[in-house]
Design an enzyme around this catalytic site. Structure first.
Site, PDB file in Angstrom:
ATOM      1  N   GLU A 258       5.015  -2.769  15.284  1.00 49.90           N
ATOM      2  CA  GLU A 258       4.184  -3.477  16.273  1.00 49.90           C
ATOM      3  C   GLU A 258       5.029  -4.129  17.353  1.00 49.90           C
ATOM      4  O   GLU A 258       4.692  -4.119  18.523  1.00 49.90           O
ATOM      5  CB  GLU A 258       3.323  -4.549  15.587  1.00 49.90           C
ATOM      6  CG  GLU A 258       2.151  -3.985  14.807  1.00 49.90           C
ATOM      7  CD  GLU A 258       1.260  -5.081  14.259  1.00 49.90           C
ATOM      8  OE1 GLU A 258       0.934  -6.010  15.020  1.00 49.90           O
ATOM      9  OE2 GLU A 258       0.910  -5.028  13.071  1.00 49.90           O
TER      10      GLU A 258
ATOM     11  N   ASP B  50       2.176  -4.289  10.625  1.00 48.18           N
ATOM     12  CA  ASP B  50       2.250  -5.445   9.727  1.00 48.18           C
ATOM     13  C   ASP B  50       1.531  -5.203   8.394  1.00 48.18           C
ATOM     14  O   ASP B  50       0.543  -4.457   8.329  1.00 48.18           O
ATOM     15  CB  ASP B  50       1.658  -6.687  10.404  1.00 48.18           C
ATOM     16  CG  ASP B  50       2.585  -7.246  11.471  1.00 48.18           C
ATOM     17  OD1 ASP B  50       3.759  -6.832  11.504  1.00 48.18           O
ATOM     18  OD2 ASP B  50       2.150  -8.101  12.259  1.00 48.18           O
TER      19      ASP B  50
ATOM     20  N   ASP C 160      -0.829  -6.257   6.485  1.00 51.82           N
ATOM     21  CA  ASP C 160      -2.104  -6.913   6.202  1.00 51.82           C
ATOM     22  C   ASP C 160      -3.229  -6.029   6.720  1.00 51.82           C
ATOM     23  O   ASP C 160      -2.988  -4.925   7.218  1.00 51.82           O
ATOM     24  CB  ASP C 160      -2.162  -8.316   6.815  1.00 51.82           C
ATOM     25  CG  ASP C 160      -1.851  -8.324   8.310  1.00 51.82           C
ATOM     26  OD1 ASP C 160      -1.916  -7.252   8.949  1.00 51.82           O
ATOM     27  OD2 ASP C 160      -1.534  -9.403   8.851  1.00 51.82           O
TER      28      ASP C 160
ATOM     29  N   GLU D 157      -5.143  -6.311   9.313  1.00 47.07           N
ATOM     30  CA  GLU D 157      -5.043  -6.077  10.756  1.00 47.07           C
ATOM     31  C   GLU D 157      -3.998  -4.999  11.035  1.00 47.07           C
ATOM     32  O   GLU D 157      -4.205  -4.109  11.856  1.00 47.07           O
ATOM     33  CB  GLU D 157      -4.671  -7.379  11.464  1.00 47.07           C
ATOM     34  CG  GLU D 157      -4.913  -7.374  12.961  1.00 47.07           C
ATOM     35  CD  GLU D 157      -6.374  -7.514  13.332  1.00 47.07           C
ATOM     36  OE1 GLU D 157      -6.707  -7.228  14.495  1.00 47.07           O
ATOM     37  OE2 GLU D 157      -7.183  -7.906  12.477  1.00 47.07           O
TER      38      GLU D 157
ATOM     39  N   TYR E  48       7.233 -12.229   5.904  1.00 46.76           N
ATOM     40  CA  TYR E  48       6.021 -12.181   6.724  1.00 46.76           C
ATOM     41  C   TYR E  48       5.247 -13.487   6.643  1.00 46.76           C
ATOM     42  O   TYR E  48       5.041 -14.035   5.555  1.00 46.76           O
ATOM     43  CB  TYR E  48       5.137 -11.018   6.268  1.00 46.76           C
ATOM     44  CG  TYR E  48       4.017 -10.700   7.210  1.00 46.76           C
ATOM     45  CD1 TYR E  48       4.261 -10.407   8.547  1.00 46.76           C
ATOM     46  CD2 TYR E  48       2.693 -10.684   6.772  1.00 46.76           C
ATOM     47  CE1 TYR E  48       3.235 -10.101   9.416  1.00 46.76           C
ATOM     48  CE2 TYR E  48       1.654 -10.369   7.631  1.00 46.76           C
ATOM     49  CZ  TYR E  48       1.933 -10.090   8.953  1.00 46.76           C
ATOM     50  OH  TYR E  48       0.906  -9.805   9.816  1.00 46.76           O
TER      51      TYR E  48
ATOM     52  N   ARG F 112       2.099 -14.338   7.624  1.00 50.69           N
ATOM     53  CA  ARG F 112       0.642 -14.406   7.453  1.00 50.69           C
ATOM     54  C   ARG F 112       0.321 -13.980   6.027  1.00 50.69           C
ATOM     55  O   ARG F 112       0.195 -12.794   5.738  1.00 50.69           O
ATOM     56  CB  ARG F 112      -0.074 -13.525   8.476  1.00 50.69           C
ATOM     57  CG  ARG F 112       0.111 -14.014   9.905  1.00 50.69           C
ATOM     58  CD  ARG F 112      -0.686 -13.224  10.918  1.00 50.69           C
ATOM     59  NE  ARG F 112      -0.423 -13.705  12.264  1.00 50.69           N
ATOM     60  CZ  ARG F 112       0.507 -13.221  13.075  1.00 50.69           C
ATOM     61  NH1 ARG F 112       1.270 -12.218  12.672  1.00 50.69           N
ATOM     62  NH2 ARG F 112       0.700 -13.728  14.282  1.00 50.69           N
TER      63      ARG F 112
ATOM     64  N   HIS G  66       1.549  -9.284  -0.298  1.00 49.90           N
ATOM     65  CA  HIS G  66       2.929  -9.635   0.001  1.00 49.90           C
ATOM     66  C   HIS G  66       3.237 -11.050  -0.457  1.00 49.90           C
ATOM     67  O   HIS G  66       2.372 -11.755  -0.947  1.00 49.90           O
ATOM     68  CB  HIS G  66       3.246  -9.451   1.485  1.00 49.90           C
ATOM     69  CG  HIS G  66       2.106  -9.764   2.405  1.00 49.90           C
ATOM     70  ND1 HIS G  66       1.174  -8.825   2.765  1.00 49.90           N
ATOM     71  CD2 HIS G  66       1.743 -10.902   3.019  1.00 49.90           C
ATOM     72  CE1 HIS G  66       0.282  -9.368   3.577  1.00 49.90           C
ATOM     73  NE2 HIS G  66       0.604 -10.627   3.743  1.00 49.90           N
TER      74      HIS G  66
END
Length: 696
Positions: A10, A83, A85, A87, A299, A301, A345
Site C-alpha cells: 500500500e 495491510d 486487516d 480493509e 502493525y 491497527r 495479527h
C-alpha cells in the site's frame, strides 16, 4: 533467465526495506492505498439488484494503476502485500480487479517489516480471502446507504452541508447523552471531617467514615450535622480498632492495542488519536536508522494482545540483561479472548526489542521518539513481573457521645516489578502517595487529639469525555474497529458537531440539534446496541456465517421507511432572519442565514442571485494583492483566518488578524496582531516580518 517477481504494497515507504530483504529478483511497488471505490457523486449501490455495488477506478490513481499494469505484464509471480486487516484484504481484491490480472497472483500478509516476517509471508502465501472482502464490502455499503440517505435530509432540514454516519452519529450521541446528564445533574452538599492525631510525637491524619456501626457509612449532608460531629470528636478518647496489612500483586498491563495506544498517547503526550496514528504509521513503515530503512513497530491497527514467541524470547533476554531474572514475568493465567477481537495479527510492539529508545534518541524526530518510547516501554513492562505492594488499613475508634470510626490507608512497595519501566495513566488522577508509610503505632500507648478540620464538598456531575475516554467507551460498547477510532474523532470535530474545551469534548449547539432530530426519526440506527450488533454481524460475515447481502437487506427495509418518514415530517430548522438591507447586485432584500461556520448575509433571491456578505467586523484593511477588503473567515475545520473578499479570484489569506497600522520598516499599510500564551499581544509586519514588538 532470473525470475521477475512483483510485490504490491500500500505504502511506498515500505518498498525499499522489503526489496532489500527479498533480493534482486523482487521488485516492490505501491498502490498508495485504495485504487477502486464506490463513485463519489452517486449512490453506487443497486437497490433493486440485491445491493450490487458499482466500483470504479479512482481518477487520481490512473497513473499508479497504469504503472502497476505495466510491471505485472512481464511478471512471473505477483504478490499482493496490502495491510493485514479487512480493509487491506479488500484493497488487494480491488487491485486484482483494477489491473485485470491474467496470471495467478498470491496474497501475503505480515505483521512487521522484518526480514523474518517478510520471508515467512512469501513462503505462506495464499489466495485472497473473499469472506474478509465481503465483511469490508458490507461495512462500506451500509455506511454508504446511511450517509447518502441521511445527509441530504439534514442538509435540507437543518443546515446545508451536514452529514451523518453510522459510527460518527453514535459517537455524537454518546457525547450528547453525557452532556444531558451533566445539565440534568443536581448538585448535593456533603461534608468530610479530617482529624489529626498523634502518638509519641508522631502525627497522622484520619478521616471519619462511620458512627456506631463500623460497617455502616456515615453521610454528613450539611454544616449543622458536621459541627455536631466535630464537637463530639474533640472530646473523644481515641484507640486503635484494628490494623490490617494485605500483600497485593499489581498485574503488568497488556501490550498496546490500537485503542489503548490512542488513550495513553492522549493522557501522556496530549495527542489526538489522528496524530497518534500518523506517527505510528511512520514507525511501522520504517525510518532511516544509520543509513538503513528499518520498520520499528508492528502493525498499529489491531485489537489483539497476542505476541509472538520470538518477541517473548527477545523480551526475556532484554529484561534479564537490563534488570535481572527477578524481573521476568510471573506465570499469568491465560486471558479470555474478548468477543469480537480479530486475532489475525499481534499487539503493537517494537519490531526489534534490542533497539532501545535511548539508542534512537537524536535519530528519530521528537514525536517519533516519544511514541516509540511509549510503545517500547509498555511492551517490555507487559513481559515483566508484577509489582508487589503491602497495603495497610488503620481504623481508629473515637469514643464520645457515640462511637466514631476513622480510617487511613497507606502502602509500601515491596517490589517495583514492571513499574521500573512503565506506569499506566488513568483518566481521573488520584491524589494518593504510592509509597505512603503508616506510622508505627502501639495498642498500649495513648493516642492524642491534635486538630480537626470539617470540609464542605459538593457532588460533581459526570465528566465530559476526552478523546481517550471516548475511544475507551467506543471500544467497550463494541462500536467501530481499530481503523475507525481516529477518523471518527476527526470527523465529528471537523463537522462542527463537537468542540474541544481543553481536553474535554463538548457537543456544539448544532451537534445537539442534529442528534435530537436523528434520535427522533432514526432512533434504531444511531442506537449504541444496534451499531454494536452490526459490528458483530460484520465479524460473522468474515467467519462465513452470513451472506453480506442478506445482512444489508434486513437493515434496508425498515431504514427506507424511516427515511421516508423523516423526509415528510422532520421539522425545518434552518434559520433565516430578514434585514432591511438591499442586495447591491439585484435589489432584492438581504437575509441572514446560518452557515456551517456561523451566520452570513445572503440574497433572498437565491439561487437566482448568489450574492453573500460576511457579518464579520470591518477590519478597515484592504488586500495587498487586489485591493478588495480583508474579512474574518473560517476554515473547513472551523479555525478563524482572514481572507480576501475577492475569493476565489484572489486567494490571499492570513492566520493572524490584520490591523490598520503602517509598518514602520517597509511602510506596508497594515500590520498583523497575535496573542501569545500568557496574554501578551505582539504585532508584526507580514510583508517584511521584522522582530515582533511586544505591546503592554
Amino acid at each position: 533467465m532470473a525470475k521477475k517477481n512483483i510485490v504490491i504494497v500500500e505504502s511506498p515507504a515500505k518498498a525499499k526495506t522489503i526489496e532489500k530483504f527479498l533480493g534482486k529478483t523482487f521488485h516492490v511497488t505501491a498502490s498508495y492505498g485504495h485504487v477502486r471505490d464506490l463513485p463519489a457523486k452517486k449512490l453506487g449501490v443497486d437497490l433493486k439488484n440485491n445491493f450490487e455495488p458499482t466500483y470504479s477506478n479512482l481518477k487520481d490513481k490512473a497513473k499508479v494503476i497504469a504503472e502497476m499494469k505495466s510491471l505485472c505484464k512481464t511478471a512471473d509471480e505477483i504478490y499482493i502485500a496490502t495491510d493485514p486487516d479487512r480493509e487491506g484484504e479488500a484493497i488487494a481484491w480491488h487491485i486484482t480487479n483494477a489491473l485485470k490480472l491474467k496470471i495467478d497472483y498470491k496474497r501475503i500478509v505480515f505483521n512487521e517489516i522484518t526480514e523474518t516476517a517478510i520471508k515467512a509471508a512469501i513462503s505462506e502465501s495464499r489466495e485472497i480471502d473473499i469472506a474478509l472482502v465481503d465483511a469490508q464490502q458490507a461495512r462500506r455499503i451500509l455506511d454508504r446507504l446511511i450517509g447518502y440517505k441521511l445527509s441530504p435530509i439534514l442538509s435540507k432540514k437543518i443546515r446545508k452541508g451536514l452529514s451523518a454516519g453510522r459510527v460518527q452519529s453514535v459517537a455524537v450521541k454518546i457525547i450528547c447523552d453525557r452532556e444531558k446528564e451533566i445539565l440534568a445533574f443536581i448538585t448535593e452538599e456533603y461534608w468530610i471531617i479530617d482529624v489529626l492525631l498523634e502518638q509519641e510525637k508522631r502525627d497522622f491524619q484520619v478521616v471519619l467514615f462511620a458512627k456506631d456501626d463500623v460497617k455502616k457509612k456515615l453521610e454528613i449532608p450539611n454544616e449543622k450535622e458536621a459541627i455536631e460531629h466535630v464537637e463530639a470528636l474533640k472530646k473523644a478518647t481515641y484507640s486503635i480498632e484494628h490494623i490490617k496489612k494485605t500483600k497485593v500483586n499489581r498485574n503488568a498491563p497488556s501490550p498496546f492495542i490500537t485503542s489503548t495506544l490512542q488513550q495513553e498517547a492522549s493522557r501522556k503526550l496530549n495527542w489526538t488519536a489522528k496524530r497518534t496514528m500518523i506517527v505510528a504509521q511512520q514507525l511501522y513503515e520504517g525510518l532511516n536508522i544509520g543509513g538503513e530503512h528499518v520498520g520499528l513497530i508492528t502493525y498499529m491497527r489491531t485489537d489483539s494482545i497476542r505476541i509472538s514467541d520470538e518477541a517473548k524470547d527477545a523480551s526475556i533476554l532484554q529484561i534479564t540483561n537490563d534488570y535481572g531474572k527477578e524481573y521476568l514475568t510471573n506465570k499469568k493465567p491465560v486471558k479470555k479472548k474478548k468477543t469480537g477481537v480479530q486475532d489475525a495479527h499481534e499487539a503493537i510492539r517494537p519490531s526489534y526489542v534490542d533497539k532501545k529508545p535511548s539508542d534512537l534518541k537524536g535519530i528519530l524526530k521528537e514525536e517519533q521518539f516519544k511514541l516509540y518510547q511509549l510503545i517500547w516501554n509498555r511492551f517490555l513492562a507487559s513481559q515483566m513481573a508484577n509489582q508487589i505492594v503491602e497495603q495497610t488499613q488503620l481504623v481508629i475508634k473515637g469514643a464520645s457521645t457515640s462511637d466514631y470510626f476513622l480510617k487511613t490507608t497507606g502502602q509500601v512497595v515491596l517490589f517495583d516489578g514492571f513499574t521500573r519501566v512503565y506506569e499506566e495513566s488513568k483518566d481521573t488522577k488520584k491524589e494518593t502517595d504510592p509509597n505512603k508509610k503508616m506510622p508505627a503505632l502501639s495498642d498500649e500507648k495513648a493516642i492524642n487529639f491534635k486538630d480537626i478540620t470539617p470540609n464542605q464538598k459538593f457532588t460533581q456531575p459526570p465528566a465530559r469525555f476526552t478523546e481517550a475516554s471516548l475511544v475507551k467507551e467506543l471500544e467497550e460498547q463494541g462500536i467501530g474497529r481499530p481503523s475507525t477510532y481516529a477518523p471518527t474523532l476527526g470527523t465529528i470535530q471537523d463537522r462542527g458537531y463537537v468542540e474541544k474545551e481543553g481536553k474535554a469534548l463538548k457537543p456544539s449547539e448544532l451537534g445537539m440539534t442534529v442528534n435530537n432530530q436523528l434520535e427522533k426519526f432514526f432512533k434504531n440506527v444511531i442506537d449504541v446496541k444496534f451499531t454494536s450488533e452490526m459490528e458483530t454481524q460484520f465479524d460473522e460475515i468474515m467467519d462465513g456465517k452470513h451472506d453480506w447481502q442478506n445482512v444489508i437487506s434486513k437493515f434496508y427495509g425498515p431504514f427506507s421507511e424511516m427515511v421516508k418518514d423523516a423526509s415528510e415530517n422532520m421539522e425545518v430548522l434552518k434559520k433565516v432572519i430578514e434585514t432591511d438591507e438591499k442586495c447591491e447586485k439585484c435589489e432584492s432584500m438581504m437575509v441572514i442565514k446560518e452557515g456551517r461556520f456561523g451566520n452570513f448575509m445572503a440574497c433572498s433571491d437565491f439561487p437566482k442571485c448568489k450574492n453573500t456578505k460576511s457579518l464579520a467586523e470591518d477590519l478597515g484593511v484592504n488586500c495587498p494583492q487586489c485591493n478588495e477588503k480583508l474579512g474574518e473567515k473560517r476554515s473547513r475545520r472551523g479555525k478563524i483566518f482572514y481572507g480576501c473578499s475577492g475569493f476565489p479570484a484572489c486567494k490571499f489569506a492570513l492566520w493572524d488578524k490584520p490591523i490598520k497600522e503602517d509598518c514602520p520598516t517597509c511602510k506596508a499599510p497594515y500590520m498583523c496582531e497575535k496573542t501569545k500564551k500568557g496574554g501578551d499581544i505582539i504585532t508584526y509586519c507580514h510583508e517584511c516580518k521584522p522582530k515582533p514588538e511586544k505591546n503592554t
